[in-house]
Design a protein around this motif. Structure first.
Motif, PDB file in Angstrom:
ATOM      1  N   UNK A 180       0.841  -1.206   0.000  1.00 15.91           N
ATOM      2  CA  UNK A 180       0.000   0.000   0.000  1.00 15.91           C
ATOM      3  C   UNK A 180       0.875   1.255   0.000  1.00 15.91           C
ATOM      4  N   UNK A 181       1.961   1.207   0.766  1.00 15.78           N
ATOM      5  CA  UNK A 181       2.852   2.368   0.780  1.00 15.78           C
ATOM      6  C   UNK A 181       3.437   2.601  -0.625  1.00 15.78           C
ATOM      7  N   UNK A 182       3.878   1.514  -1.274  1.00 19.16           N
ATOM      8  CA  UNK A 182       4.408   1.645  -2.637  1.00 19.16           C
ATOM      9  C   UNK A 182       3.355   2.230  -3.578  1.00 19.16           C
ATOM     10  N   UNK A 183       2.124   1.763  -3.420  1.00 15.02           N
ATOM     11  CA  UNK A 183       1.042   2.240  -4.299  1.00 15.02           C
ATOM     12  C   UNK A 183       0.868   3.748  -4.127  1.00 15.02           C
ATOM     13  N   UNK A 184       0.803   4.190  -2.894  1.00 12.80           N
ATOM     14  CA  UNK A 184       0.616   5.620  -2.615  1.00 12.80           C
ATOM     15  C   UNK A 184       1.800   6.419  -3.165  1.00 12.80           C
ATOM     16  N   UNK A 185       3.015   5.926  -2.954  1.00 15.66           N
ATOM     17  CA  UNK A 185       4.201   6.639  -3.460  1.00 15.66           C
ATOM     18  C   UNK A 185       4.226   6.661  -4.988  1.00 15.66           C
ATOM     19  N   UNK A 186       3.792   5.586  -5.610  1.00 14.09           N
ATOM     20  CA  UNK A 186       3.773   5.545  -7.082  1.00 14.09           C
ATOM     21  C   UNK A 186       2.799   6.567  -7.651  1.00 14.09           C
ATOM     22  N   UNK A 187       1.680   6.749  -6.979  1.00 14.88           N
ATOM     23  CA  UNK A 187       0.690   7.704  -7.481  1.00 14.88           C
ATOM     24  C   UNK A 187       1.176   9.138  -7.213  1.00 14.88           C
ATOM     25  N   UNK A 188       1.674   9.371  -6.020  1.00 10.31           N
ATOM     26  CA  UNK A 188       2.212  10.689  -5.694  1.00 10.31           C
ATOM     27  C   UNK A 188       1.129  11.747  -5.532  1.00 10.31           C
ATOM     28  N   UNK A 189       1.564  12.993  -5.567  1.00 10.47           N
ATOM     29  CA  UNK A 189       0.670  14.133  -5.328  1.00 10.47           C
ATOM     30  C   UNK A 189       0.247  14.765  -6.660  1.00 10.47           C
ATOM     31  N   UNK A 190      -1.048  15.027  -6.789  1.00  5.44           N
ATOM     32  CA  UNK A 190      -1.526  15.784  -7.944  1.00  5.44           C
ATOM     33  C   UNK A 190      -1.633  14.989  -9.232  1.00  5.44           C
ATOM     34  N   UNK A 191      -1.482  13.664  -9.147  1.00  2.76           N
ATOM     35  CA  UNK A 191      -1.565  12.826 -10.357  1.00  2.76           C
ATOM     36  C   UNK A 191      -2.605  11.731 -10.149  1.00  2.76           C
ATOM     37  N   UNK A 204       9.018   6.071  -8.747  1.00  2.00           N
ATOM     38  CA  UNK A 204       8.619   7.475  -8.982  1.00  2.00           C
ATOM     39  C   UNK A 204       8.425   7.760 -10.462  1.00  2.00           C
ATOM     40  N   UNK A 205       8.537   6.743 -11.298  1.00  2.00           N
ATOM     41  CA  UNK A 205       8.482   6.982 -12.747  1.00  2.00           C
ATOM     42  C   UNK A 205       7.273   6.323 -13.420  1.00  2.00           C
ATOM     43  N   UNK A 206       6.255   6.013 -12.628  1.00  3.88           N
ATOM     44  CA  UNK A 206       5.064   5.382 -13.199  1.00  3.88           C
ATOM     45  C   UNK A 206       4.412   6.330 -14.204  1.00  3.88           C
ATOM     46  N   UNK A 207       4.003   5.773 -15.334  1.00  2.88           N
ATOM     47  CA  UNK A 207       3.320   6.540 -16.390  1.00  2.88           C
ATOM     48  C   UNK A 207       4.171   7.705 -16.907  1.00  2.88           C
ATOM     49  N   UNK A 208       5.492   7.479 -16.997  1.00  3.73           N
ATOM     50  CA  UNK A 208       6.354   8.480 -17.625  1.00  3.73           C
ATOM     51  C   UNK A 208       6.949   7.884 -18.891  1.00  3.73           C
ATOM     52  N   UNK A 209       7.373   8.759 -19.814  1.00  2.00           N
ATOM     53  CA  UNK A 209       7.892   8.298 -21.111  1.00  2.00           C
ATOM     54  C   UNK A 209       9.099   7.380 -20.955  1.00  2.00           C
ATOM     55  N   UNK A 210       9.952   7.675 -19.993  1.00  2.00           N
ATOM     56  CA  UNK A 210      11.167   6.879 -19.878  1.00  2.00           C
ATOM     57  C   UNK A 210      11.121   5.813 -18.796  1.00  2.00           C
ATOM     58  N   UNK A 211       9.980   5.669 -18.152  1.00  2.00           N
ATOM     59  CA  UNK A 211       9.862   4.652 -17.112  1.00  2.00           C
ATOM     60  C   UNK A 211       9.436   3.318 -17.700  1.00  2.00           C
ATOM     61  N   UNK A 212       9.534   2.264 -16.895  1.00  2.00           N
ATOM     62  CA  UNK A 212       9.102   0.945 -17.385  1.00  2.00           C
ATOM     63  C   UNK A 212       7.707   0.572 -16.878  1.00  2.00           C
ATOM     64  N   UNK A 213       7.133   1.436 -16.038  1.00  2.00           N
ATOM     65  CA  UNK A 213       5.825   1.103 -15.460  1.00  2.00           C
ATOM     66  C   UNK A 213       4.705   1.873 -16.165  1.00  2.00           C
ATOM     67  N   UNK A 214       4.041   1.171 -17.052  1.00  2.00           N
ATOM     68  CA  UNK A 214       2.967   1.764 -17.859  1.00  2.00           C
ATOM     69  C   UNK A 214       1.673   1.896 -17.057  1.00  2.00           C
ATOM     70  N   UNK A 253      -7.056  11.694  -7.569  1.00  2.00           N
ATOM     71  CA  UNK A 253      -5.849  12.514  -7.402  1.00  2.00           C
ATOM     72  C   UNK A 253      -5.742  12.898  -5.927  1.00  2.00           C
ATOM     73  N   UNK A 254      -4.575  12.642  -5.352  1.00  2.00           N
ATOM     74  CA  UNK A 254      -4.369  13.009  -3.946  1.00  2.00           C
ATOM     75  C   UNK A 254      -3.742  14.394  -3.840  1.00  2.00           C
ATOM     76  N   UNK A 255      -4.249  15.172  -2.876  1.00  2.00           N
ATOM     77  CA  UNK A 255      -3.586  16.429  -2.529  1.00  2.00           C
ATOM     78  C   UNK A 255      -2.355  16.088  -1.691  1.00  2.00           C
ATOM     79  N   UNK A 256      -1.515  17.084  -1.440  1.00  2.00           N
ATOM     80  CA  UNK A 256      -0.342  16.865  -0.581  1.00  2.00           C
ATOM     81  C   UNK A 256      -0.786  16.367   0.799  1.00  2.00           C
ATOM     82  N   UNK A 257      -1.845  17.000   1.291  1.00  2.00           N
ATOM     83  CA  UNK A 257      -2.330  16.636   2.626  1.00  2.00           C
ATOM     84  C   UNK A 257      -2.833  15.184   2.658  1.00  2.00           C
ATOM     85  N   UNK A 258      -3.583  14.825   1.606  1.00  2.00           N
ATOM     86  CA  UNK A 258      -4.094  13.448   1.532  1.00  2.00           C
ATOM     87  C   UNK A 258      -2.943  12.447   1.415  1.00  2.00           C
ATOM     88  N   UNK A 259      -1.980  12.802   0.621  1.00  2.00           N
ATOM     89  CA  UNK A 259      -0.808  11.930   0.432  1.00  2.00           C
ATOM     90  C   UNK A 259      -0.124  11.671   1.772  1.00  2.00           C
TER      91      UNK A 259
END
Lengths: 312, 280
Positions: B18-29, B93-103, B259-265
């Protein structure tokens, strides 16, 4: 051994041969095995044959799972269902991961003349050609079917195979080298070129004989692989002629004709006419010749197109 | 029956996921927080206890397969594969980025450890069936696990596969239905109610078990029963909470792909930490 003129029989025979040579070959069917001739494989290898019932979507994704675990599955059903009913499964389960799934689109084009619109695939090549990673082949006779099937085990990625339902004249030279991607020159000529696939290759050869009597020399190219299209070969074969005709048992929207003009797009080339189904659905007919005639898919229509382009 | 230590270990790993999931999503995405979190215990029990899976040999032909038919929840599989060391941690930290491997959805070309391309819903059970048939032909001991969503059950293809698997007497295939009762735009009861899910699978010829999908003991127990069931496939209906473990995301469609706010994150990470600490 005498070769059957029937493409389905040639396909079924070749599939059994592949199964004999390679234990990883498996076949899936959606209750049309007697039509597609996948029953020949069933008789030879019952444990490697999966009757999936009338459920093409499940059949297609199941094939993906088989391929992901090291098998080489052949999906069998009518072309119209293989390409249409299971489009999304082909796109996502099979083509994105570039799996070694072979899709036999049987009774393709108008060749199931009796069953009418719902069973005639006039847009399967356009649909299949549009999917990245898909290879699209359309053999002209039983000899080409056998040569093609012989290449399939070593070929990588998904392949859509368009198989005609009926008997067709044997025209592919027995000794001619074949590979997927080849544009085969069936006859040389210098006035006009016809790029054809499937049943229309033999029609083009007939047209060439007819035109020869009028002093018109026709180059006949068999485009057995619609995708990936050998662009250099198409450019080369389009050179030096004053007219180009494409001929396909398929809608003129997005099929062979479109592919040929796409290949020639950066070249100066002779005027092109498309012979094919003119953006409409099929119909029931008494026999194959009659339906081909109704949609202008005859040697006479090819000859007439060549003549009209040449007088322009 | 799993030991107390095992249960504690797995329950803690579920919160690591769950922690990984939250970190992968991050803030504002945007990210599929709800349907990924609801699967944390199930995915943990599979990858970290039940499955025959060697993190050093992930292409082993005799490995057990995990197929996520509800491909949008792939963050939970990424989270597990990161913990196993199959996916490098820096990809987090690179989920859903052009150069990441996590689509955004599972792509076997891009990401090590994934078994199938899913995302267009309804296809995973069929793919898993194909794998199970191939493994049986090869006389492999490997088994196939597939997770479906309860919203996903409205896809017709899934029921085609549900009919086909018992026809072939497949018993190396185990399905999970992640019954979190909320789909993309609202509660399943309002969007597309499918009553009597257990009875439907039973009628199709499956061995059906119903469990609390957040109870590690129950998940492991069901998997054990499935392993002992011969001649037919098993489906485990797992009652879960969408967004489990993150208070503001629980039982709401807002965090299906929210989308999580900073506070929610920060709240999410603090709640996960507290829950994990309580398990020590």
């Amino acid at each position: 051994m005498a070769v059957s003129n029937n493409l389905r029989t040639a396909y079924g025979t070749a599939l059994v041969e592949l199964g004999t040579k390679y234990p990883d070959v498996v076949a899936l069917e959606a209750d049309l095995g007697k039509s597609t001739q996948s029953v020949m494989f069933k008789a030879a290898f019952p444990e490697r044959y999966f009757e999936m019932g009338i459920a093409e979507q499940n059949m297609t994704s199941t094939a993906a799972g088989l391929a992901l675990s090291g098998k080489m599955p052949f999906i069998n059903t009518f072309a119209v269902f293989a390409s249409g009913r299971a489009y999304d499964q082909l796109r996502n389960s099979v083509c994105i991961p570039k799996l070694n799934v072979r899709i036999c689109g049987s009774s393709s084009g108008l060749s199931d003349y009796g069953d009418g619109k719902t069973h005639q695939s006039i847009e399967d090549m356009s649909i299949m050609r549009a999917i990245p990673n898909m290879t699209v082949v359309c053999p002209a006779d039983s000899i080409e079917v056998a040569k093609l099937m012989d290449c399939l085990h070593d070929y990588r990625g998904p392949v859509y195979i368009r198989i005609n339902r009926n008997d067709l004249p044997l025209i592919y030279p027995e000794r001619e080298e074949y590979h997927i991607g080849k544009v085969t020159k069936m006859r040389d000529g210098h006035d006009a070129a016809v790029f054809a696939c499937g049943v229309m290759v033999s029609k083009a050869l007939e047209a060439a004989r007819e035109l020869e009597r009028e002093g018109i020399s026709l180059r006949v190219l068999n485009v057995g692989t619609i995708k990936p299209l050998d662009r250099e070969a198409v450019i080369e074969y389009a050179k030096g002629v004053r007219a180009i005709v494409t001929a396909e048992e398929h809608t003129i929207v997005g099929g062979l004709g479109s592919a040929i003009v796409e290949a020639l797009r950066a070249e100066r080339h002779a005027p092109v006419e498309f012979l094919g189904v003119k953006d409409c659905f099929g119909t029931s007919a008494e026999n194959y010749d009659l339906i081909l005639e109704k949609y202008g898919l005859t040697s006479k229509a090819i000859a007439e197109s060549v003549r009209s382009l040449l007088v322009k | 029956m799993a030991s107390k230590e095992t249960v504690t270990r797995l329950s803690r790993i579920a919160y690591d996921l769950r922690e990984n999931i939250v970190r992968m999503i991050g803030v504002g995405k945007a990210g599929h927080l709800g349907g990924s979190s609801s699967l944390a215990e199930i995915v943990t029990a599979l990858y970290f206890e039940h499955m025959r899976y060697d993190r050093k040999n992930i292409r082993d032909p005799n490995r057990d397969r995990f197929v996520l038919s509800k491909g949008h929840a792939v963050l939970v599989q990424y989270a597990a594969l990161i913990e196993l060391g199959v996916i490098p941690r820096e990809e987090l930290t690179k989920v859903k980025t052009l150069n990441g491997m996590l689509q955004g959805h599972p792509d076997i070309d891009k990401t090590p450890g994934l078994e199938a391309v899913t995302g267009s819903l309804g296809q995973g059970l069929s793919i898993a069936l194909g794998m199970a048939l191939a493994l049986r032909l090869d006389k492999s001991p490997a088994r196939v696990f597939v997770v479906m969503g309860d919203g996903e059950l409205s896809e017709g293809q899934l029921w085609e596969a549900a009919m086909a698997a018992p026809k072939y007497g497949i018993d190396n295939l185990v399905g999970f239905v992640d019954r979190n009762r909320i789909q993309a735009t609202g509660p399943t009861k309002e969007i597309f109610d499918i009553p009597e899910i257990e009875e439907k699978w039973k009628a199709f010829g499956w061995n059906v078990l119903t469990i609390d999908g957040h109870d590690v003991v129950a998940v492991l127990g069901a998997l054990e029963k499935a392993a002992q069931t011969k001649g037919k496939p098993t489906v485990i209906i797992a009652n879960t909470v969408k967004g489990k473990g993150i208070s503001f995301a629980e039982n709401t469609a807002a965090f299906h792909n929210g989308i999580m706010s900073r506070e929610q994150y920060d709240t999410a990470l603090a709640e996960i930490e507290a829950a994990r600490a309580a398990l020590a």
